[in-house]
Design an enzyme around this catalytic site. Structure first.
Site: not given
Length: 427
Positions: A148, A346, A350
């Site tokens: 990410d 995080d 996600d």
């Protein structure tokens, strides 16, 4: 939005529950409730993804399942052969018992759990938490790593990156005006400028009549003169500015930076660019991952320009931008056709991808949902801990293989010795 730069909303725009309204007042109408909400759908997708994870079969279990019956068979065969050769019953029995005594299934049984226990301990000592023994094993087998962007590769909060005065002699005046007007705003971009002012000890004006112009900027007054911080669209609409100056800012926009313009009275002083910054160790971490033979992919819901700029700076191999939570899961599923995939993230958005991947790695400073969905948690939130966890896993697996080799070596040499094989052959 889950990304570093806030998104302006107008009447009729869609809102997501759980996001933050940074200024003004919003009245919304709930159009999806209960099971129809995005969070409920994410939770359902996480559950579905978790249910499809294949269990990892243990090497030692497979070996032990064969080894114990094999040794018992060798002991029985030794007893029968020695007895059949005319030896006394007690002598034959002692030979068979010797085979059972000297064989060491313990070495095989301990080869894996002891190494994993030590690997887990070393990881925990360095802020890398492996939730299961399986996650410690799987980390070393990863071939593709999806990361990410916001909060993982980047710090997740914007900072001042560029200062562009129209005239260089107006640079200090531009900075002082920017700090003076933005210190009253709650907007994250304003906080970035305020932090820059504090760092460089810039004294702000005591401004008055502060007003937020939703979607356009903020205004205030100082000694009867109007001060303005605004967007490029508002600037073009209300002020005349050199086209050459705006053209110089185009490359900054392409890098994903947000340009804020500052006006004093009718005079445009210049622009300050703000963007989310790459973590200090991100570039080194990506380089280390490449040395480990891992293909890196940046997977983000952020804008394409911003994503490509950060990806280029970090050095990742591929960029996939503007994807929704379920879109991230789809990308992970496609990548799994090319090898074992790990996902690092995080945020709530996600969680599905973390669960769908062969291995989920959560940043310790992330949301509880992401941490719960992951197999590994990086407590220090350092990007360099990603290649470290992979290196630790590979070292642990190598140690397991060494343990098994020496356990086999011992048994292969000693079992024939106990059975009297060597004395029979070399007598």
């Amino acid at each position: 939005t889950g990304e570093s730069i806030p998104v302006d909303k107008e009447e009729g725009a869609k809102l997501s529950a759980g996001t933050l309204n940074r200024s003004g007042f919003i009245t919304g109408r709930a159009v999806h409730v209960g099971k129809d909400t995005s969070l409920a759908q994410i939770i359902e997708m996480v559950s579905n993804a978790a249910a499809t994870k294949a269990p990892i079969s243990r090497i030692a279990d497979k070996i032990s399942a064969v080894f114990v019956p094999f040794v018992m068979g060798v002991a029985l065969l030794t007893f029968l052969i020695v007895l059949g050769s005319g030896a006394e019953f007690s002598s034959a029995l002692s030979r068979g018992v010797a085979v059972l005594v000297i064989s060491c299934p313990c070495a095989l049984g301990l080869a894996t759990p002891v190494a994993i226990m030590v690997g887990n301990g070393v990881g925990a000592k360095n802020g890398i938490l492996f939730k299961t023994a399986s996650s410690l094993e799987e980390a070393g087998k990863i071939e593709i790593l999806a990361l990410d962007k916001t909060g993982t590769l980047t710090n997740g909060s914007p900072i001042v990156t560029d200062i562009s005065p129209i005239k260089e002699e107006k640079r200090e005046e531009l900075l002082q005006l920017a700090v003076s007007i933005e210190k009253n705003s709650e907007h994250p971009l304003a906080k970035a400028i305020e932090a820059y002012g504090e760092e460089h000890k810039i004294s702000p004006y005591p401004v008055e009549d502060f007003q937020a112009m939703t979607g356009h900027g903020v205004s205030a007054s100082y000694q009867g003169e109007r001060l303005l911080a605004c967007s490029e669209g508002y600037l073009r609409e209300h002020f005349s500015v050199e086209e050459g100056f705006l053209e110089k800012l185009v490359p900054l926009s392409k890098e994903g930076k947000t340009n804020l313009f500052f006006v004093k009275g009718e005079e445009v002083l210049g622009a300050i660019s703000v963007a989310d910054s790459l973590k200090e160790d991100a570039r080194d971490a990506v380089a280390e991952l490449k040395k480990q033979g891992i293909f890196t992919v940046m997977l983000t819901g952020d804008r394409k320009n911003t994503a490509e700029a950060i990806a280029k700076e970090a050095g990742v191999d591929m960029v996939i931008a503007e994807v929704l939570p379920d879109g991230k899961e789809e990308v992970i599923k496609k990548l799994q056709a090319y090898g074992k995939v790990a996902m690092v993230g995080d945020g709530i958005n996600d969680a599905v991808a973390l669960t769908r991947a062969d291995l989920g790695i959560a940043i310790g400073a992330g949301t509880d949902v992401a941490i719960d969905a992951a197999d590994i948690v990086l407590m220090k939130s350092k990007v360099l801990d990603i290649p470290r966890s992979i290196r630790l896993s590979r070292a642990t697996i190598r140690n397991i293989h060494e343990n098994l080799f020496w356990a086999f070596f011992y048994n292969v040499i000693c079992i024939p010795l106990a059975a009297g094989f060597y004395s029979a052959v070399f007598h």
